[in-house]
Write a protein that holds these residues in place. Sequence first.
Motif, PDB file in Angstrom:
ATOM      1  N   UNK A  24     106.066 -25.016  60.092  1.00 37.85           N
ATOM      2  CA  UNK A  24     104.975 -25.906  59.714  1.00 37.85           C
ATOM      3  C   UNK A  24     104.880 -25.981  58.201  1.00 37.85           C
ATOM      4  N   UNK A  25     104.983 -27.188  57.663  1.00 37.29           N
ATOM      5  CA  UNK A  25     104.910 -27.402  56.223  1.00 37.29           C
ATOM      6  C   UNK A  25     103.798 -28.360  55.853  1.00 37.29           C
ATOM      7  N   UNK A  26     103.038 -28.822  56.833  1.00 29.70           N
ATOM      8  CA  UNK A  26     101.997 -29.803  56.566  1.00 29.70           C
ATOM      9  C   UNK A  26     102.555 -31.189  56.300  1.00 29.70           C
ATOM     10  N   UNK A  27     103.731 -31.464  56.850  1.00 36.60           N
ATOM     11  CA  UNK A  27     104.327 -32.791  56.693  1.00 36.60           C
ATOM     12  C   UNK A  27     103.485 -33.820  57.445  1.00 36.60           C
ATOM     13  N   UNK A  28     103.516 -35.071  56.984  1.00 36.21           N
ATOM     14  CA  UNK A  28     102.696 -36.097  57.652  1.00 36.21           C
ATOM     15  C   UNK A  28     102.903 -36.162  59.164  1.00 36.21           C
ATOM     16  N   UNK A  66     103.781 -33.759  61.160  1.00 32.75           N
ATOM     17  CA  UNK A  66     103.179 -32.578  61.768  1.00 32.75           C
ATOM     18  C   UNK A  66     101.659 -32.700  61.812  1.00 32.75           C
ATOM     19  N   UNK A  67     101.076 -33.172  60.714  1.00 31.59           N
ATOM     20  CA  UNK A  67      99.623 -33.344  60.654  1.00 31.59           C
ATOM     21  C   UNK A  67      99.187 -34.422  61.647  1.00 31.59           C
ATOM     22  N   UNK A  68      99.982 -35.491  61.761  1.00 35.14           N
ATOM     23  CA  UNK A  68      99.635 -36.553  62.701  1.00 35.14           C
ATOM     24  C   UNK A  68      99.648 -36.053  64.143  1.00 35.14           C
ATOM     25  N   UNK A  69     100.596 -35.196  64.482  1.00 38.75           N
ATOM     26  CA  UNK A  69     100.647 -34.638  65.837  1.00 38.75           C
ATOM     27  C   UNK A  69      99.380 -33.834  66.136  1.00 38.75           C
ATOM     28  N   UNK A  70      98.967 -33.012  65.182  1.00 39.37           N
ATOM     29  CA  UNK A  70      97.745 -32.225  65.364  1.00 39.37           C
ATOM     30  C   UNK A  70      96.529 -33.156  65.412  1.00 39.37           C
ATOM     31  N   UNK A  71      96.548 -34.198  64.596  1.00 41.89           N
ATOM     32  CA  UNK A  71      95.469 -35.190  64.590  1.00 41.89           C
ATOM     33  C   UNK A  71      95.226 -35.731  65.998  1.00 41.89           C
ATOM     34  N   UNK A  72      96.290 -36.167  66.679  1.00 37.10           N
ATOM     35  CA  UNK A  72      96.140 -36.721  68.013  1.00 37.10           C
ATOM     36  C   UNK A  72      95.774 -35.639  69.030  1.00 37.10           C
ATOM     37  N   UNK A  73      96.271 -34.436  68.831  1.00 39.94           N
ATOM     38  CA  UNK A  73      95.889 -33.341  69.729  1.00 39.94           C
ATOM     39  C   UNK A  73      94.397 -33.050  69.624  1.00 39.94           C
ATOM     40  N   UNK A  76      94.104 -22.796  58.905  1.00 42.77           N
ATOM     41  CA  UNK A  76      94.360 -21.642  59.760  1.00 42.77           C
ATOM     42  C   UNK A  76      95.860 -21.408  59.932  1.00 42.77           C
ATOM     43  N   UNK A  77      96.600 -22.483  60.132  1.00 43.32           N
ATOM     44  CA  UNK A  77      98.056 -22.370  60.290  1.00 43.32           C
ATOM     45  C   UNK A  77      98.688 -21.867  58.999  1.00 43.32           C
ATOM     46  N   UNK A  78      98.254 -22.412  57.861  1.00 41.20           N
ATOM     47  CA  UNK A  78      98.817 -21.983  56.574  1.00 41.20           C
ATOM     48  C   UNK A  78      98.490 -20.524  56.277  1.00 41.20           C
ATOM     49  N   UNK A  79      97.261 -20.094  56.586  1.00 39.41           N
ATOM     50  CA  UNK A  79      96.844 -18.727  56.294  1.00 39.41           C
ATOM     51  C   UNK A  79      97.582 -17.708  57.159  1.00 39.41           C
ATOM     52  N   UNK A  80      97.735 -18.011  58.434  1.00 42.34           N
ATOM     53  CA  UNK A  80      98.307 -17.024  59.346  1.00 42.34           C
ATOM     54  C   UNK A  80      99.788 -17.220  59.605  1.00 42.34           C
ATOM     55  N   UNK A  81     100.342 -18.353  59.144  1.00 43.86           N
ATOM     56  CA  UNK A  81     101.754 -18.673  59.364  1.00 43.86           C
ATOM     57  C   UNK A  81     102.120 -18.550  60.845  1.00 43.86           C
ATOM     58  N   UNK A  82     101.238 -19.055  61.728  1.00 45.02           N
ATOM     59  CA  UNK A  82     101.453 -18.930  63.168  1.00 45.02           C
ATOM     60  C   UNK A  82     102.493 -19.902  63.699  1.00 45.02           C
ATOM     61  N   UNK A  83     102.639 -21.045  63.067  1.00 45.65           N
ATOM     62  CA  UNK A  83     103.615 -22.037  63.539  1.00 45.65           C
ATOM     63  C   UNK A  83     104.819 -22.025  62.612  1.00 45.65           C
ATOM     64  N   UNK A  84     105.939 -21.523  63.124  1.00 49.99           N
ATOM     65  CA  UNK A  84     107.146 -21.501  62.313  1.00 49.99           C
ATOM     66  C   UNK A  84     107.588 -22.922  62.022  1.00 49.99           C
TER      67      UNK A  84
END
Length: 127
Positions: free
Chosen positions: A61-65, A67-74, A51-59
Motif C-alpha cells: 500500500x502506497x496510497x496510490x490513487x 488504491x485509495x479509490x478501491x478503499x473509497x468504494x469499500x 491507520x494503514x500507513x501507521x501500522x503497515x498492515x497492507x503490504x
Amino acid sequence: MPFIDLLRRIPQVKVQAPKLSENERKNPYPAGPFKGRTSLMLRSLLAIHESIEDSETMQGYEGLPVQVEEIYWEVWGVLARNPSLQRPEEVVEQWMEDCLGKTDDEMMNVLDGHLGPDGRWRNYKSV
C-alpha cells in the motif's frame, strides 16, 4: 466529390432530449440514503489511510490513487450495508471486519450487491 460536400449532404438530425420536470432540473441526481454521509465517508477514508500507513498492515500500500479509490468504494459499501454507523471509528472497525484479510472471492461476496428501493443494501445472490 470532396469530403466536405458529402458531409453537407448528410441530413441533420436533431436529438430531442426528454423534458425534465422542475424538480429534476434542480437535482438530477437524488442523494437517496447517502445524503449527509459524505463527510463521514471522507473522515473514515482518511482514518483508514492513516491507520494503514501507521501500522503497515497492507503490504504494497502506497496510497496510490487506484488504491485509495478501491478503499473509497469499500467505505461507501460499508455505509450502505450499515446505515446505523455514525462515527468514523465505527466505520473503520466495520471496514476492517468486512474487507481486511479476505480472499478475492470473499470480497466479491461482500461487495456484490446494490441499494434496494428502500435504501437498504441487497446482495445480488439473495434477490
